[in-house]
Design a protein around this motif. Structure first.
Motif, PDB file in Angstrom:
ATOM      1  N   MET B   1       0.839  -1.210   0.000  1.00  0.00           N
ATOM      2  CA  MET B   1       0.000   0.000   0.000  1.00  0.00           C
ATOM      3  C   MET B   1       0.867   1.250   0.000  1.00  0.00           C
ATOM      4  N   ASN B   2       0.592   2.129  -0.913  1.00  0.00           N
ATOM      5  CA  ASN B   2       1.354   3.373  -0.919  1.00  0.00           C
ATOM      6  C   ASN B   2       0.579   4.487  -0.239  1.00  0.00           C
ATOM      7  N   LYS B   3       1.282   5.187   0.656  1.00  0.00           N
ATOM      8  CA  LYS B   3       0.665   6.351   1.303  1.00  0.00           C
ATOM      9  C   LYS B   3       0.790   7.566   0.390  1.00  0.00           C
ATOM     10  N   ALA B   4       1.908   7.605  -0.329  1.00  0.00           N
ATOM     11  CA  ALA B   4       2.121   8.733  -1.237  1.00  0.00           C
ATOM     12  C   ALA B   4       2.945   8.264  -2.423  1.00  0.00           C
ATOM     13  N   GLU B   5       2.825   9.014  -3.498  1.00  0.00           N
ATOM     14  CA  GLU B   5       3.634   8.705  -4.675  1.00  0.00           C
ATOM     15  C   GLU B   5       4.230   9.984  -5.228  1.00  0.00           C
ATOM     16  N   VAL B   6       5.548   9.977  -5.372  1.00  0.00           N
ATOM     17  CA  VAL B   6       6.210  11.111  -6.003  1.00  0.00           C
ATOM     18  C   VAL B   6       6.269  10.793  -7.493  1.00  0.00           C
ATOM     19  N   LYS B   7       5.746  11.720  -8.305  1.00  0.00           N
ATOM     20  CA  LYS B   7       5.693  11.443  -9.739  1.00  0.00           C
ATOM     21  C   LYS B   7       6.351  12.557 -10.531  1.00  0.00           C
ATOM     22  N   ARG B  51       5.594  21.314   1.784  1.00  0.00           N
ATOM     23  CA  ARG B  51       5.596  22.621   1.128  1.00  0.00           C
ATOM     24  C   ARG B  51       6.371  23.675   1.930  1.00  0.00           C
ATOM     25  N   MET B  52       7.465  23.283   2.608  1.00  0.00           N
ATOM     26  CA  MET B  52       8.250  24.272   3.333  1.00  0.00           C
ATOM     27  C   MET B  52       8.876  25.288   2.377  1.00  0.00           C
ATOM     28  N   HIS B  53       9.077  24.859   1.124  1.00  0.00           N
ATOM     29  CA  HIS B  53       9.682  25.772   0.157  1.00  0.00           C
ATOM     30  C   HIS B  53       8.799  26.983  -0.124  1.00  0.00           C
ATOM     31  N   ASP B  54       7.499  26.846   0.166  1.00  0.00           N
ATOM     32  CA  ASP B  54       6.590  27.966  -0.092  1.00  0.00           C
ATOM     33  C   ASP B  54       6.869  29.157   0.820  1.00  0.00           C
ATOM     34  N   LEU B  55       7.646  28.924   1.899  1.00  0.00           N
ATOM     35  CA  LEU B  55       7.924  30.019   2.833  1.00  0.00           C
ATOM     36  C   LEU B  55       8.891  31.027   2.241  1.00  0.00           C
ATOM     37  N   TYR B  56       9.587  30.633   1.200  1.00  0.00           N
ATOM     38  CA  TYR B  56      10.605  31.525   0.637  1.00  0.00           C
ATOM     39  C   TYR B  56      10.263  31.789  -0.826  1.00  0.00           C
ATOM     40  N   PRO B  57      10.497  33.033  -1.269  1.00  0.00           N
ATOM     41  CA  PRO B  57      10.052  33.389  -2.615  1.00  0.00           C
ATOM     42  C   PRO B  57      10.926  32.769  -3.710  1.00  0.00           C
ATOM     43  N   GLY B  58      10.349  32.627  -4.870  1.00  0.00           N
ATOM     44  CA  GLY B  58      11.116  32.226  -6.046  1.00  0.00           C
ATOM     45  C   GLY B  58      11.221  30.732  -6.263  1.00  0.00           C
ATOM     46  N   ASN B  59      10.632  29.926  -5.370  1.00  0.00           N
ATOM     47  CA  ASN B  59      10.738  28.472  -5.525  1.00  0.00           C
ATOM     48  C   ASN B  59       9.598  27.938  -6.397  1.00  0.00           C
ATOM     49  N   ARG B  60       9.882  26.852  -7.122  1.00  0.00           N
ATOM     50  CA  ARG B  60       8.875  26.347  -8.050  1.00  0.00           C
ATOM     51  C   ARG B  60       8.901  24.820  -8.083  1.00  0.00           C
ATOM     52  N   TYR B  61       7.709  24.235  -8.055  1.00  0.00           N
ATOM     53  CA  TYR B  61       7.594  22.786  -8.165  1.00  0.00           C
ATOM     54  C   TYR B  61       7.095  22.433  -9.563  1.00  0.00           C
ATOM     55  N   ASP B  62       7.461  21.230  -9.989  1.00  0.00           N
ATOM     56  CA  ASP B  62       6.951  20.705 -11.239  1.00  0.00           C
ATOM     57  C   ASP B  62       6.684  19.219 -10.996  1.00  0.00           C
ATOM     58  N   GLY B  63       5.650  18.688 -11.592  1.00  0.00           N
ATOM     59  CA  GLY B  63       5.330  17.290 -11.328  1.00  0.00           C
ATOM     60  C   GLY B  63       4.379  17.177 -10.155  1.00  0.00           C
ATOM     61  N   GLU B  64       4.269  15.982  -9.572  1.00  0.00           N
ATOM     62  CA  GLU B  64       3.328  15.869  -8.461  1.00  0.00           C
ATOM     63  C   GLU B  64       3.782  14.899  -7.375  1.00  0.00           C
ATOM     64  N   ILE B  65       3.232  15.142  -6.188  1.00  0.00           N
ATOM     65  CA  ILE B  65       3.325  14.165  -5.098  1.00  0.00           C
ATOM     66  C   ILE B  65       1.887  13.885  -4.698  1.00  0.00           C
ATOM     67  N   LEU B  66       1.435  12.654  -4.950  1.00  0.00           N
ATOM     68  CA  LEU B  66       0.050  12.330  -4.617  1.00  0.00           C
ATOM     69  C   LEU B  66      -0.021  11.744  -3.218  1.00  0.00           C
TER      70      LEU B  66
END
Lengths: 307, 252
Positions: B1-7, B51-66
């Motif tokens: 069973m997966n709790k999360a998936e990084v994609k 999402r700790m990166h959201d605390l600092y400006p200029g950071n960007r995510y691509d893809g998903e973690i479900l």
């Protein structure tokens, strides 16, 4: 061979240490010189002023006769003006400090604001007086009142309050902010639950230092037209009947301690100079008292907080 | 069973790409370790989960973690990071208790959630401290300042603080790097006990630690996932040459 090298090294160390000694000697001498000058000034002021201090000195209005003159209207004025100053400057200054440090995006606009705030702290106080004369007295028609004086001084100390708030916030480790936000706190919760309580010591210290600068200011208040001879007190803020609180005192003319001193010093009679020295003593004790309070608060809060 | 998936997750600090196309599963109620040399992006990856990166400006995510079971995308732009942090707890590298009492530290997460019932809060406080194996040591001084505790106790307090809100995933960012060996052993023991209750992702620079406590291990190098597999397999029989070089100490 080794002995030879060691001798060389020891000689080098000895040479380098000479600079240590020379520098600390110069430091001690200069420190003592400065302290001596201050000490002599203080002693001179006390010698002239302390004999003049008495209960009636605190409870009398200014007078044409030096021995009947007192500082009642001056110390009441100082306290009222300081109250207005604190009420106006503290919330705005602390809020601005928190905003700039925690909320504002770091871009060229905030940089510009930052530089200007730092520069404002260095603007001669009489400039603030001129600006206040234009804005508060003529434009807003607040008159030459306690309100005008308080607002003028609050402008003067705002930069100090802002800068010291920011510095107090900066001493809080980033780990504390991250820990709180990782627990799901919003920025406001971080500010309210952590940043404000942990920085309170530093912020209070900054506020009191700022107020103790304001308490001695003369130039901007003379510019907005503070009177030097006030033989009455402003209306009491408390009343016997509804609504019990009155704000009439805000618009009343005023004098403050340094202006009273300035007035007495500019008189030819030597007895008035003694009055000025006595008022000076009181003013010094007021600001020493405020600084002691600042030190106490800092100590109290530091003791509670560690990281 | 997966709790999360990084994609296909990529992450950018302004223009610098720190994570490249990472995909891996996070198994439910297991310990997943992330290892790799300094600067490989392992902490960066961990901090994407809450999402700790959201605390600092200029950071960007691509893809998903479900995040399962509801399959929301943790790094989705329309997902409120605060909502994510309410579901995923984190323990940091350096113990960072608040300069408040032990009790206030543990229940801070509950306070943030607006829980007011004193009895409920007290119960949760005791339960989390027990789960963090700290209760016996602090039960008589709950209202004393947290900074009087030792480093190891402080770290377990931080674990209790994270447990109090019953997170679905608990993130550990090199939790023992500031601790002495005895305190480290206690925290490791604790992590092994905790996996019965919560899914754990741990970043560590200590390979022995990963081998000891994790079920699966991901090896990151220069922002790329080099190898992911069962811990036993990865450490005894790595598929990739780079993994082998790293775990045998040839670099890093």
């Amino acid at each position: 061979m080794t002995a030879e090298i060691m001798k060389d090294i020891k000689k080098k160390i000895y040479e380098h240490k000479i600079y240590d000694r020379v520098f600390s000697l110069i430091g001690v001498i200069l420190t003592f010189m400065v302290l001596m000058v201050l000490f002599v000034l203080l002693i001179d002021l006390m010698r002239n002023g302390v004999p003049r201090l008495s209960v009636s000195f605190f409870t009398s209005y200014p007078s044409r006769f030096a021995n009947r003159a007192g500082i009642l209207s001056a110390w009441v004025g100082t306290i009222l003006v300081m109250t207005v100053t604190a009420i106006a400057a503290v919330p705005i200054g602390v809020a601005a400090g928190i905003y700039l440090e925690e909320y504002a995006r770091k871009n060229w606009i905030t940089n510009l604001i930052e530089i200007n705030i730092t520069n404002l702290a260095g603007v001669p106080s009489i400039i603030y007086g001129l600006m206040a004369l234009g804005i508060f007295v003529y434009q807003l028609e607040l008159g030459q009142s306690i309100l005008t004086a308080g607002l003028t001084l609050s402008l003067l100390i705002l930069p100090i309050v802002i800068v010291s708030t920011r510095e107090a916030l900066r001493t809080i480790p980033i780990g504390i902010r991250e820990a709180a936000q990782a627990a799901g706190a919003t920025k406001w919760q971080v500010v309210k639950d952590h940043l404000v309580p942990y920085s309170a010591g530093g912020v209070f210290t900054g506020i009191i230092i700022a107020l103790s600068r304001a308490i001695g200011e003369t130039a901007p208040l003379l510019t907005i037209g503070a009177l030097t001879f006030i033989a009455f007190l402003p209306d009491s803020p408390f009343m016997g009947e509804f609504p019990y609180i009155s704000f009439d005192w805000l618009l009343s003319p005023f004098t403050v301690m340094p202006i009273q001193m300035f007035n007495w010093v500019s008189r030819p009679q030597i007895d008035f100079h003694k009055n000025a020295a006595a008022a000076g003593c009181v003013l010094i004790f007021m600001s020493i008292g405020m600084n002691a309070l600042a030190m106490y608060l800092r100590y109290k809060y530091r003791k509670k907080i560690q990281w | 069973m997966n709790k999360a998936e990084v994609k296909k997750l990529s992450f950018y600090y302004s223009s610098v790409q720190a994570l490249k196309d990472i995909s891996l599963p996070i198994e439910e109620k297991k310990v997943t370790a992330v290892i790799g040399p300094s600067g490989c992006g392992k902490s960066t990856l961990l901090r994407c989960f809450n999402r700790m990166h959201d605390l600092y400006p200029g950071n960007r995510y691509d893809g998903e973690i479900l995040l399962h079971p509801d399959s929301i995308n943790l790094v989705g732009a329309h997902i409120d990071p605060i909502e994510i942090r309410m579901r995923i707890g984190m323990v940091f590298q350096k113990p960072n208790p608040f300069p408040k009492s032990i009790y206030e530290n543990v229940v801070y997460g509950l306070k943030v959630r607006g829980i007011k019932k004193k009895r409920l809060i007290d119960e949760k406080c005791e339960k989390s401290l027990r789960d963090a194996a700290l209760w016996e040591e602090v039960k008589d001084r709950l209202h004393k300042p947290a900074f009087n505790l030792s480093g190891g106790q402080q770290q377990r307090l931080c674990i209790a603080r994270a447990l109090a809100t019953e997170p679905e995933i608990l993130l550990f960012d090199e939790p023992t790097s500031a601790l002495d060996p005895i305190a480290t052993a206690r925290v490791e023991e604790l992590i092994e006990e905790l996996k019965e209750k919560v899914t754990i992702v741990i970043v560590t620079h200590n390979m022995q630690q990963a081998a000891r406590i994790s079920d699966s291990t991901a090896f990151l190098y220069m922002g790329e996932l080099i190898e992911f597999g069962k811990t036993k397999q990865l450490f005894t029989n790595p598929r990739e040459k780079k993994t082998e070089d790293y775990i045998t100490g040839r670099f890093g």
